[in-house]
Design a protein around this motif. Structure first.
Motif, PDB file in Angstrom:
ATOM      1  N   HIS A  36       0.821  -1.213   0.000  1.00 32.82           N
ATOM      2  CA  HIS A  36       0.000   0.000   0.000  1.00 32.82           C
ATOM      3  C   HIS A  36       0.853   1.261   0.000  1.00 32.82           C
ATOM      4  O   HIS A  36       2.065   1.220   0.200  1.00 32.82           O
ATOM      5  N   GLY A  37       0.187   2.371  -0.216  1.00 28.99           N
ATOM      6  CA  GLY A  37       0.843   3.674  -0.140  1.00 28.99           C
ATOM      7  C   GLY A  37       1.115   4.046   1.306  1.00 28.99           C
ATOM      8  O   GLY A  37       0.921   3.237   2.220  1.00 28.99           O
ATOM      9  N   THR A  38       1.546   5.271   1.508  1.00 32.44           N
ATOM     10  CA  THR A  38       1.833   5.700   2.872  1.00 32.44           C
ATOM     11  C   THR A  38       1.703   7.210   3.011  1.00 32.44           C
ATOM     12  O   THR A  38       1.889   7.947   2.052  1.00 32.44           O
ATOM     13  N   THR A  39       1.377   7.621   4.214  1.00 32.16           N
ATOM     14  CA  THR A  39       1.381   9.050   4.559  1.00 32.16           C
ATOM     15  C   THR A  39       2.746   9.431   5.126  1.00 32.16           C
ATOM     16  O   THR A  39       2.953  10.585   5.492  1.00 32.16           O
ATOM     17  N   GLU A  40       3.651   8.460   5.205  1.00 29.85           N
ATOM     18  CA  GLU A  40       4.996   8.692   5.742  1.00 29.85           C
ATOM     19  C   GLU A  40       6.045   8.252   4.720  1.00 29.85           C
ATOM     20  O   GLU A  40       6.710   7.219   4.889  1.00 29.85           O
ATOM     21  N   PRO A  41       6.232   9.010   3.632  1.00 31.90           N
ATOM     22  CA  PRO A  41       7.166   8.589   2.595  1.00 31.90           C
ATOM     23  C   PRO A  41       8.608   8.450   3.097  1.00 31.90           C
ATOM     24  O   PRO A  41       9.393   7.706   2.515  1.00 31.90           O
ATOM     25  N   ASN A  42       8.943   9.127   4.192  1.00 31.67           N
ATOM     26  CA  ASN A  42      10.303   9.002   4.736  1.00 31.67           C
ATOM     27  C   ASN A  42      10.531   7.641   5.399  1.00 31.67           C
ATOM     28  O   ASN A  42      11.657   7.325   5.780  1.00 31.67           O
ATOM     29  N   SER A  43       9.492   6.814   5.519  1.00 33.07           N
ATOM     30  CA  SER A  43       9.653   5.483   6.105  1.00 33.07           C
ATOM     31  C   SER A  43      10.198   4.476   5.091  1.00 33.07           C
ATOM     32  O   SER A  43      10.629   3.385   5.479  1.00 33.07           O
ATOM     33  N   ILE A  44      10.195   4.821   3.808  1.00 34.59           N
ATOM     34  CA  ILE A  44      10.674   3.908   2.773  1.00 34.59           C
ATOM     35  C   ILE A  44      12.157   3.612   3.026  1.00 34.59           C
ATOM     36  O   ILE A  44      12.944   4.501   3.295  1.00 34.59           O
ATOM     37  N   GLY A  45      12.500   2.332   2.951  1.00 34.07           N
ATOM     38  CA  GLY A  45      13.874   1.918   3.218  1.00 34.07           C
ATOM     39  C   GLY A  45      14.117   1.570   4.676  1.00 34.07           C
ATOM     40  O   GLY A  45      15.255   1.425   5.103  1.00 34.07           O
ATOM     41  N   ARG A  46      13.025   1.403   5.433  1.00 31.12           N
ATOM     42  CA  ARG A  46      13.162   1.106   6.864  1.00 31.12           C
ATOM     43  C   ARG A  46      12.204  -0.019   7.264  1.00 31.12           C
ATOM     44  O   ARG A  46      11.228  -0.282   6.578  1.00 31.12           O
ATOM     45  N   ALA A  47      12.481  -0.642   8.392  1.00 35.69           N
ATOM     46  CA  ALA A  47      11.613  -1.674   8.956  1.00 35.69           C
ATOM     47  C   ALA A  47      10.771  -1.014  10.040  1.00 35.69           C
ATOM     48  O   ALA A  47      11.210  -0.867  11.173  1.00 35.69           O
ATOM     49  N   VAL A  48       9.569  -0.573   9.675  1.00 33.98           N
ATOM     50  CA  VAL A  48       8.754   0.224  10.590  1.00 33.98           C
ATOM     51  C   VAL A  48       7.281  -0.171  10.637  1.00 33.98           C
ATOM     52  O   VAL A  48       6.563   0.265  11.522  1.00 33.98           O
ATOM     53  N   SER A  49       6.830  -0.995   9.710  1.00 32.60           N
ATOM     54  CA  SER A  49       5.394  -1.253   9.618  1.00 32.60           C
ATOM     55  C   SER A  49       4.972  -2.407  10.514  1.00 32.60           C
ATOM     56  O   SER A  49       5.795  -3.074  11.135  1.00 32.60           O
ATOM     57  N   ASN A  50       3.680  -2.650  10.542  1.00 34.02           N
ATOM     58  CA  ASN A  50       3.109  -3.770  11.287  1.00 34.02           C
ATOM     59  C   ASN A  50       3.037  -5.030  10.422  1.00 34.02           C
ATOM     60  O   ASN A  50       2.235  -5.913  10.693  1.00 34.02           O
ATOM     61  N   GLY A  51       3.850  -5.097   9.399  1.00 35.89           N
ATOM     62  CA  GLY A  51       3.912  -6.279   8.549  1.00 35.89           C
ATOM     63  C   GLY A  51       3.644  -5.989   7.086  1.00 35.89           C
ATOM     64  O   GLY A  51       4.084  -6.726   6.214  1.00 35.89           O
ATOM     65  N   CYS A  52       2.904  -4.925   6.805  1.00 35.71           N
ATOM     66  CA  CYS A  52       2.596  -4.591   5.421  1.00 35.71           C
ATOM     67  C   CYS A  52       3.808  -4.012   4.709  1.00 35.71           C
ATOM     68  O   CYS A  52       4.812  -3.667   5.323  1.00 35.71           O
ATOM     69  N   LEU A  53       3.678  -3.895   3.403  1.00 33.85           N
ATOM     70  CA  LEU A  53       4.732  -3.362   2.553  1.00 33.85           C
ATOM     71  C   LEU A  53       4.291  -1.993   2.058  1.00 33.85           C
ATOM     72  O   LEU A  53       3.341  -1.887   1.285  1.00 33.85           O
ATOM     73  N   ARG A  54       4.956  -0.957   2.543  1.00 30.31           N
ATOM     74  CA  ARG A  54       4.602   0.415   2.179  1.00 30.31           C
ATOM     75  C   ARG A  54       5.416   0.884   0.982  1.00 30.31           C
ATOM     76  O   ARG A  54       6.607   0.617   0.890  1.00 30.31           O
ATOM     77  N   MET A  55       4.750   1.635   0.121  1.00 32.40           N
ATOM     78  CA  MET A  55       5.416   2.279  -1.006  1.00 32.40           C
ATOM     79  C   MET A  55       5.030   3.756  -0.999  1.00 32.40           C
ATOM     80  O   MET A  55       3.993   4.119  -0.430  1.00 32.40           O
ATOM     81  N   ARG A  56       5.822   4.568  -1.642  1.00 30.70           N
ATOM     82  CA  ARG A  56       5.411   5.958  -1.836  1.00 30.70           C
ATOM     83  C   ARG A  56       4.128   5.942  -2.657  1.00 30.70           C
ATOM     84  O   ARG A  56       3.928   5.078  -3.511  1.00 30.70           O
ATOM     85  N   ASN A  57       3.258   6.898  -2.407  1.00 33.84           N
ATOM     86  CA  ASN A  57       1.959   6.908  -3.093  1.00 33.84           C
ATOM     87  C   ASN A  57       2.093   6.890  -4.606  1.00 33.84           C
ATOM     88  O   ASN A  57       1.378   6.142  -5.285  1.00 33.84           O
ATOM     89  N   GLU A  58       2.996   7.702  -5.178  1.00 36.49           N
ATOM     90  CA  GLU A  58       3.119   7.731  -6.635  1.00 36.49           C
ATOM     91  C   GLU A  58       3.604   6.381  -7.169  1.00 36.49           C
ATOM     92  O   GLU A  58       3.214   5.950  -8.245  1.00 36.49           O
ATOM     93  N   ALA A  59       4.410   5.660  -6.390  1.00 31.07           N
ATOM     94  CA  ALA A  59       4.904   4.350  -6.812  1.00 31.07           C
ATOM     95  C   ALA A  59       3.790   3.303  -6.754  1.00 31.07           C
ATOM     96  O   ALA A  59       3.613   2.519  -7.685  1.00 31.07           O
ATOM     97  N   VAL A  60       3.021   3.288  -5.666  1.00 36.88           N
ATOM     98  CA  VAL A  60       1.951   2.295  -5.558  1.00 36.88           C
ATOM     99  C   VAL A  60       0.847   2.580  -6.572  1.00 36.88           C
ATOM    100  O   VAL A  60       0.217   1.656  -7.086  1.00 36.88           O
ATOM    101  N   MET A  61       0.635   3.843  -6.911  1.00 35.07           N
ATOM    102  CA  MET A  61      -0.361   4.165  -7.939  1.00 35.07           C
ATOM    103  C   MET A  61       0.081   3.611  -9.294  1.00 35.07           C
ATOM    104  O   MET A  61      -0.739   3.069 -10.046  1.00 35.07           O
TER     105      MET A  61
END
Length: 187
Positions: free
Chosen positions: A147-172
């Motif tokens: 999914h996308g994220t409201t926290e694009p600075n989290s990309i490249g880090r292990a921070v989620s509850n298991g999901c895979l976050r992408m920048r919104n423009e990338a996931v779109m």
């Protein structure tokens, strides 16, 4: 020396400092963003159209041709929350609603309990602009999303509850390219 000769002689004195200022005014470290979408080689045994995630490297690969993929940066699950396995995209949603899992609420009730009945989709929703829902081989929802994220600075880090976050423009972009049924391999 005439006026034109004087101007020509002075030109290097005017231009050189201007060039130096222009170079100094450029952002420091103009290195390419390592998490920006980039076409890269990939093992040729992954089927075209599939998605491959290498969690430890924070990259998602969308295989676009034999041995070629578009690489995107992702954020992954923190520590024990990293999900690995094979799944398929079972559903796709634009501006998805979000409901934290019971485990998320138990781990952090202060952050998640108020959303126990869900949060409508939109720009402040943590799933961002798009979500791809991963289902197991039996057709059950794994509760893992790309999914996308409201926290694009989290990309490249292990921070989620298991999901895979992408920048919104990338996931779109990915959302438009992959159909329901796309195989996903998460390592």
């Amino acid at each position: 020396m005439n006026r034109r000769q004087m101007l020509m002689a002075a030109l290097p004195l005017v231009v050189a400092p201007a060039l130096a200022m222009a170079q100094e005014s450029q952002p420091a470290g103009q290195r390419r963003d390592p998490y920006a979408p980039t076409e890269v080689p990939i093992r040729s045994d992954f089927e075209v159209g599939s998605i491959v995630v290498v969690s430890k490297d924070f990259f998602l690969y969308h295989v676009v041709a034999p041995g070629r993929a578009i690489r995107y940066g992702v954020a992954v699950g923190k520590d024990e929350l990293v999900w690995r396995g094979r799944a398929t995209i079972g559903r796709k949603t634009e501006w998805p609603s979000w409901t934290p899992t019971p485990a998320m609420i138990k781990r952090n009730p202060g952050q998640y309990a108020r959303w126990a009945n869900g949060m409508p989709g939109g720009p402040t929703n943590p799933l961002g602009a798009r979500a791809l829902y991963l289902y197991d081989a039996r057709g059950n929802d794994t509760a893992i999303r790309i999914h996308g994220t409201t926290e694009p600075n989290s990309i490249g880090r292990a921070v989620s509850n298991g999901c895979l976050r992408m920048r919104n423009e990338a996931v779109m972009s990915l959302f438009e390219q992959v159909p329901v049924g796309t195989p996903v391999y998460v390592y």
